[in-house]
Motif scaffolding. Structure first.
Motif, PDB file in Angstrom:
ATOM      1  N   UNK A  28       3.198   1.175  12.505  1.00 12.80           N
ATOM      2  CA  UNK A  28       3.293   0.329  11.310  1.00 12.80           C
ATOM      3  C   UNK A  28       2.100   0.523  10.375  1.00 12.80           C
ATOM      4  N   UNK A  29       1.217   1.455  10.727  1.00 13.57           N
ATOM      5  CA  UNK A  29      -0.048   1.591   9.987  1.00 13.57           C
ATOM      6  C   UNK A  29       0.136   2.024   8.540  1.00 13.57           C
ATOM      7  N   UNK A  30       0.970   3.046   8.336  1.00 11.96           N
ATOM      8  CA  UNK A  30       1.104   3.563   6.975  1.00 11.96           C
ATOM      9  C   UNK A  30       1.686   2.490   6.052  1.00 11.96           C
ATOM     10  N   UNK A  31       2.674   1.747   6.542  1.00  9.36           N
ATOM     11  CA  UNK A  31       3.253   0.684   5.704  1.00  9.36           C
ATOM     12  C   UNK A  31       2.209  -0.384   5.391  1.00  9.36           C
ATOM     13  N   UNK A  32       1.370  -0.700   6.374  1.00  9.27           N
ATOM     14  CA  UNK A  32       0.338  -1.711   6.130  1.00  9.27           C
ATOM     15  C   UNK A  32      -0.696  -1.204   5.120  1.00  9.27           C
ATOM     16  N   UNK A  33      -0.945   0.108   5.117  1.00  8.47           N
ATOM     17  CA  UNK A  33      -1.961   0.648   4.214  1.00  8.47           C
ATOM     18  C   UNK A  33      -1.438   0.877   2.801  1.00  8.47           C
ATOM     19  N   UNK A  34      -0.115   0.886   2.629  1.00  2.00           N
ATOM     20  CA  UNK A  34       0.407   1.069   1.275  1.00  2.00           C
ATOM     21  C   UNK A  34       0.860  -0.247   0.655  1.00  2.00           C
ATOM     22  N   UNK A  35       0.802  -1.321   1.435  1.00  5.37           N
ATOM     23  CA  UNK A  35       1.226  -2.614   0.903  1.00  5.37           C
ATOM     24  C   UNK A  35       2.714  -2.870   1.053  1.00  5.37           C
TER      25      UNK A  35
ATOM     26  N   UNK B  90      -8.626   7.327   1.482  1.00  3.41           N
ATOM     27  CA  UNK B  90      -9.193   6.102   2.056  1.00  3.41           C
ATOM     28  C   UNK B  90      -8.170   5.450   2.989  1.00  3.41           C
ATOM     29  N   UNK B  91      -6.925   5.454   2.591  1.00  4.31           N
ATOM     30  CA  UNK B  91      -5.876   4.896   3.457  1.00  4.31           C
ATOM     31  C   UNK B  91      -5.786   5.676   4.761  1.00  4.31           C
ATOM     32  N   UNK B  92      -5.837   6.997   4.644  1.00  2.87           N
ATOM     33  CA  UNK B  92      -5.777   7.822   5.852  1.00  2.87           C
ATOM     34  C   UNK B  92      -6.941   7.539   6.785  1.00  2.87           C
ATOM     35  N   UNK B  93      -8.124   7.400   6.209  1.00  2.00           N
ATOM     36  CA  UNK B  93      -9.306   7.137   7.036  1.00  2.00           C
ATOM     37  C   UNK B  93      -9.165   5.798   7.767  1.00  2.00           C
ATOM     38  N   UNK B  94      -8.613   4.790   7.103  1.00  2.00           N
ATOM     39  CA  UNK B  94      -8.413   3.486   7.753  1.00  2.00           C
ATOM     40  C   UNK B  94      -7.488   3.632   8.960  1.00  2.00           C
ATOM     41  N   UNK B  95      -6.417   4.399   8.806  1.00  2.18           N
ATOM     42  CA  UNK B  95      -5.486   4.545   9.921  1.00  2.18           C
ATOM     43  C   UNK B  95      -6.123   5.328  11.064  1.00  2.18           C
ATOM     44  N   UNK B  96      -6.794   6.414  10.727  1.00  5.10           N
ATOM     45  CA  UNK B  96      -7.406   7.235  11.770  1.00  5.10           C
ATOM     46  C   UNK B  96      -8.480   6.485  12.541  1.00  5.10           C
ATOM     47  N   UNK B  97      -9.255   5.686  11.841  1.00 10.16           N
ATOM     48  CA  UNK B  97     -10.380   5.001  12.489  1.00 10.16           C
ATOM     49  C   UNK B  97      -9.925   3.758  13.255  1.00 10.16           C
ATOM     50  N   UNK B  98      -8.657   3.398  13.156  1.00 13.34           N
ATOM     51  CA  UNK B  98      -8.189   2.179  13.820  1.00 13.34           C
ATOM     52  C   UNK B  98      -8.653   0.925  13.089  1.00 13.34           C
ATOM     53  N   UNK B  99      -8.801   1.012  11.767  1.00 11.04           N
ATOM     54  CA  UNK B  99      -9.302  -0.120  10.994  1.00 11.04           C
ATOM     55  C   UNK B  99      -8.197  -1.101  10.609  1.00 11.04           C
ATOM     56  N   UNK B 100      -6.960  -0.807  10.998  1.00  5.35           N
ATOM     57  CA  UNK B 100      -5.834  -1.676  10.661  1.00  5.35           C
ATOM     58  C   UNK B 100      -5.295  -2.297  11.944  1.00  5.35           C
TER      59      UNK B 100
END
Ligand code: FES
Ligand code: FES
Lengths: 800, 170
Positions: A28-35, B90-100
């Protein structure tokens, strides 16, 4: 700055990527990062209405009448409901159905829902609330938990019969539960004086833990949509869909299958979503208005709308021999449960059984009490009763070490429990418990550089108070503190909190694909990732889809008690095993498989023991998917004895050790946490990156409880229901962390894993408190520690 | 009231806006852009952080009318100012680092982190240090992660931007 050691290898077959032990990206990460990820507060339909809630302004009052006529007359208002409009059961609750859907007879806390409104704009709904007239006869609040518990003349919060009694717990008066534990001489009736006389050193202390808020960022919210069959579909953020369904349906007077729940995106939980909040209200309004209704709490309402961590008042006494061996411990733990039961009895059960911590103590007397008051209701929060006790017993261990002239780690090591020891309920610890090693690892971890080693010791960003500091750090003293905490994991005391998983393996577009369906709530912890990893490992297929959680599949139990990787992970594993068995049977039946060959699934194919591909799954399953559903149950536990607290009540134990390094400005009363080190045994790290994230998050919440987080309640009224006044740690308040993960497998658990979400919240707080004590020399018996406690000013008198 | 402004490069208009509505409400409830989150409506949590004429603001603290005629950029516009689908660095870095984790803080943090990387590494001014990263993110609350992975993600994104800038300059 920070450093993490997490295991790299798993010992499992590695032909399939992103299985157990790897750290794949969360689905679910990509969806969370794009809003685009749809949280419960983002739900939207064309014709929806907005719901709003009128709440009691009084902590304790008789409800004489509610007049809704003026509100109904407001244009744009579609429904105004009171308790008279609740068609079914008027009350619900997790353990006892004692909480009114909408108040009747009496209100028992400030903020209790009295009436609800649906309107076409949120502001219209708020204006309608202003037009509802409620007559109250104000009663004296019952705000002092000690008086409520022990003064027979104290007024009752619940008159006879308003809390149904099933006889499971010792209760009565304003007590929701009293759980004693007696071991050794105390079980034989010995008095404290007799044991005191045998001890060389005795330490006593009174400790207090303030009320903590879970403070998830995503507010309580959801959308209820009336259905053609007379039922309702609810999209909501919760921790346990089925227990919500089981409480909502009776209140609506509907059969459970008419109340269908689907998990909307959850913005954090931490226990606060275990109880219902807006669920029944939204459904009632939607069914009445025949339109979808969305309710979203604002932050102030969120403080009123969910249970908090029980504030605790605790008395401890420990006796030891001169060589530092613990002889006895006595504890009285009083937990203020507020107005309604919620999970208070279970919290009391944990506080009692974990009341003196992970130490070998031959004689123990613990009494844990859960009390009704007219304060805000308290219930589940990460750590669940073990957090409060841990602050008490760890403060005691430090006091004892100081009296004995021992290093605090040495005293703890000398009295540590280990595999084979018994906890105070008599239950034997049958899994590894490397407590002594964990303590030594925390002590021996590299220390952060001292202030004098900083490039610029006067850089305000390194000082307590940060860039708003007005001094150059002349009064800054460093302190180091240690603590260890132990917590039961999964539900306890006879509760069979099973989980259900449905797994399907099929050929899709020429390749094998797995679908996993459970009702387990992803609340941020990464359970969706873990379910996929388990399916990959068990079925040797990389393409896994985890379906949205809903009530079309059996219960998964709650996303709490650190239990979901264990329980829903266990269910997914069991369902996968069942699928695998059928697939292998199919291969034997249809495929070119040598008779008697040992088969497994790997890389999307049935393979032989030597790894040769015998038949690709896509080919084998073409047109015939294999689906299995399994329930997973942990080992049975039982209720402890109501008189002596003995019994095997727990499934598994988790432990974390913290070392805190702090800089304290002893003149200004300001603290900067310089570094936190955590050592935790997790049995097996299923997803090392997410696991470390759990320990870091837990550590930060413990730092918050130590230094800043408190729901301040005066005479039943919350004084600080906002993020302006209730402070949670920012990135500046949270230090770099060093996380050290141990893997000593528990043979009873799937993959040997141990629940990991909670233990870090226990030890973090007392470690910080110990470090501040070390820096200041003050006793500091209360958390959160306030600046006036550090500089020694008397606390400001509370405004009445 | 009618409010017209630019969001993520597109002109938008909202009608029947109440005087008390915030920019956040209009984005979320009237323009179909719920990516910016509402966790406090008091300017305390940063979950609603957006760019307003290139400056990061809490959208809950901006009255809708104040946005009239201005440029707004939200989390939805981070990766695709030109309409592409790919995640931005920046979005990619957040996902890779486990920041979400729960991700509720993520949209606001991404905008604020993008701002820091844009002011530093992307301009060739180097990778910000730990203290600078922390100061810049101090207005954004996260309840799940303990911030470690978030600081790591911002560092990672800045390092990559720095490498790209220096690579491009060569
Ligand atoms: S919602 Fe705007 S700062 Fe919290
Ligand atoms: S990930 Fe949940 S608040 Fe930050």
């Amino acid at each position: 700055m920070s450093e993490t050691t997490a295991p790299a290898s798993t010992g499992l077959p590695t032909a399939t990527r992103d299985g157990v032990g790897a750290s794949p990206l969360r689905p679910d990460g990509a969806l969370k990062a794009t809003g685009e990820f749809a949280y419960s507060s983002d739900m939207w339909t064309e014709d929806m209405l907005w719901g709003a809630t009128l709440r009691s302004p009084h902590p304790h009052a008789r409800l004489l009448g509610v007049d809704t006529a003026a509100a109904l007359a407001l244009p744009g208002v579609h429904a105004v409901l009171t308790h008279e409009d609740v068609p079914g059961e008027k009350r619900y609750g997790l353990e006892y159905a004692d909480q009114p859907v909408l108040a009747f007879g009496k209100v028992r806390y400030k903020g209790e829902p009295v009436a609800i409104v649906a309107a076409d704009h949120p502001e219209t709904a708020r204006r309608a609330l202003d037009r509802i007239r409620v007559d109250y006869e104000v009663l004296e609040p019952v705000s002092d938990p000690l008086r409520a518990a022990f003064d027979p003349d104290c007024p009752l919060v619940h008159e006879e019969g308003s809390v149904p009694d099933d006889g499971r717990h010792r209760r009565g008066g304003n007590l929701a539960r009293h759980q004693p534990v007696r071991t050794g001489a105390f079980a034989e009736g010995a008095t404290v004086e007799e044991l005191r006389a045998r001890a060389d050193v005795v330490v006593t202390g009174s400790y207090e833990v303030g009320m903590q808020d879970q403070a998830f960022l995503g507010p309580e919210s959801g959308l209820a949509v009336p259905a053609e069959d007379g039922g309702v579909d609810l999209y909501v953020a919760t921790q346990w869909l089925h227990v919500d369904q089981g409480q909502i349906a009776p209140c609506l007077g509907l059969a459970p299958d008419k109340v269908r729940l689907a998990l909307a995106g959850v913005g954090g939980a931490f226990g606060a979503r275990e109880d219902l909040s807006m669920q029944v209200h939204a459904c009632l309004l939607a069914l009445r208005a025949r339109r979808p209704v969305k309710i979203v709490y604002n932050r102030e309402e969120s403080f009123l709308g969910h249970v908090h961590r029980h504030p605790a008042r605790m008395e401890y006494e420990h006796g030891a021999t001169g060589d530092g061996a613990l002889l006895y411990a006595v504890a009285r733990i009083v937990l203020d449960g507020g107005a309604y039961t919620s999970t208070t009895p279970a919290v009391v059960g944990v506080a009692a059984s974990m009341g003196v911590g992970p130490y070998a103590i031959p004689n123990v007397r613990v009494d844990a009490y859960g009390v009704y008051t007219t304060n805000p209701p308290c219930g589940a929060m990460r750590g669940f009763g073990a957090v409060q006790a841990c602050f008490g017993y760890e403060s005691q261990m430090d006091a004892l070490a100081a009296r004995l002239g021992a290093h605090p780690v040495d005293l703890r090591v000398a009295n540590a429990l280990a595999q084979g020891s018994r906890v105070i309920t008599g239950q034997r610890i049958d899994a590894p418990l490397p407590m002594a090693e964990m303590l030594l690892r925390a002590r021996d971890a590299p220390m952060p550089p001292g202030r004098s080693a900083l490039p610029d010791p006067a850089d305000p960003r390194t000082l307590p108070g940060g860039v708003s500091a007005t001094v150059l750090g002349e009064g800054v003293v460093r302190g180091v503190g240690y603590a260890v905490g132990m917590k039961n994991l999964c539900f306890s005391e006879g509760f069979d909190d099973y989980s259900t998983a449905r797994v399907r393996l099929e050929s899709v577009g020429g390749g094998p694909a797995v679908t996993v369906h459970t009702a387990a709530a992803e609340v941020g912890q990464g359970l969706v990732t873990v379910q996929g990893q388990i399916a990959r490992t068990e079925l040797g297929v990389e393409r896994v889809t985890v379906l949205p959680a809903d009530t079309r599949v059996g219960s998964a139990g709650s996303s709490s008690a650190s239990r979901q990787t264990y329980m829903t992970g266990g269910a997914v594993k069991a369902a996968c095993e069942a699928v695998r068995e059928r697939v292998l049977a199919l291969a034997r039946e249809r495929g070119p498989v040598p008779p008697g060959a040992r088969l497994s699934l790997s890389g999307g194919a049935v393979v032989s023991a030597s790894g040769d591909v015998l038949v690709p799954l896509a080919e084998l399953l073409d047109g015939s998917p294999v689906e299995e559903t399994r329930e997973y149950h942990h080992r049975a536990t039982r209720m402890v004895d109501p008189v002596n607290g003995q019994g095997d009540s727990h499934v598994q134990f988790g432990m974390c050790v913290h070392r805190a390094v702090v800089d304290v400005d002893v003149e200004l009363g300001l603290v900067k946490v310089v570094e936190m080190t955590a050592v935790q045994d997790v049995g097996r790290a299923v997803h090392p990156q997410q696991l470390v994230g759990q320990i870091q998050g837990a550590t930060a919440q413990g730092v918050g409880l130590a230094l800043m987080e408190e729901v301040q309640v005066a005479d039943g009224v919350i004084r600080n229901p906002s993020f302006t006044d209730y402070l949670i740690p920012t990135v500046l308040d949270t230090p770099p962390m060093r996380i050290d993960v141990l893997e000593c497998p528990d043979p009873a658990a799937p993959y040997g894993l141990r629940g990991a979400g909670e233990p870090g919240t226990l030890s973090s707080t007392p470690a910080v408190a110990a470090a501040v004590r070390a820096a200041t020399g003050r006793a500091l018996t209360r958390v959160p520690i306030r600046p006036e406690d550090i500089v020694g000013l008397p606390a400001p008198r509370r405004r009445r | 009231m009618r409010v017209t402004f630019e969001v993520n490069g597109r002109p938008v208009t909202a009608d029947d806006v109440w005087a008390g509505e915030s920019l956040l409400y209009v984005l979320r409830e009237r323009l179909g852009l719920p990516g910016s989150k509402n966790a406090c409506e008091q300017g305390e949590c940063g979950s609603c952080t957006v760019y307003l004429d290139g400056v990061t603001v809490c959208a809950c603290m901006v009255a809708a009318g104040q946005a009239h005629g201005r440029r707004v950029r939200t989390v939805e516009g981070l990766s695709s100012p030109g309409g592409g689908q790919r995640l931005d660095a920046v979005q990619e870095a957040f996902l890779e680092a486990g920041a979400v984790q729960c991700g509720f803080c993520t949209p606001g943090l991404l905008v604020q982190a993008d701002d820091l990387v844009g002011r530093t590494a992307r301009r060739g001014l180097g990778v910000p240090g730990d203290a600078e990263i922390r100061e810049h993110l101090a207005g954004n609350l996260c309840r799940c992660t303990g911030y470690e992975a978030i600081v790591e993600a911002v560092r990672l994104a800045a390092e990559r931007a720095d490498a790209a800038v220096r690579g491009g300059a060569r």
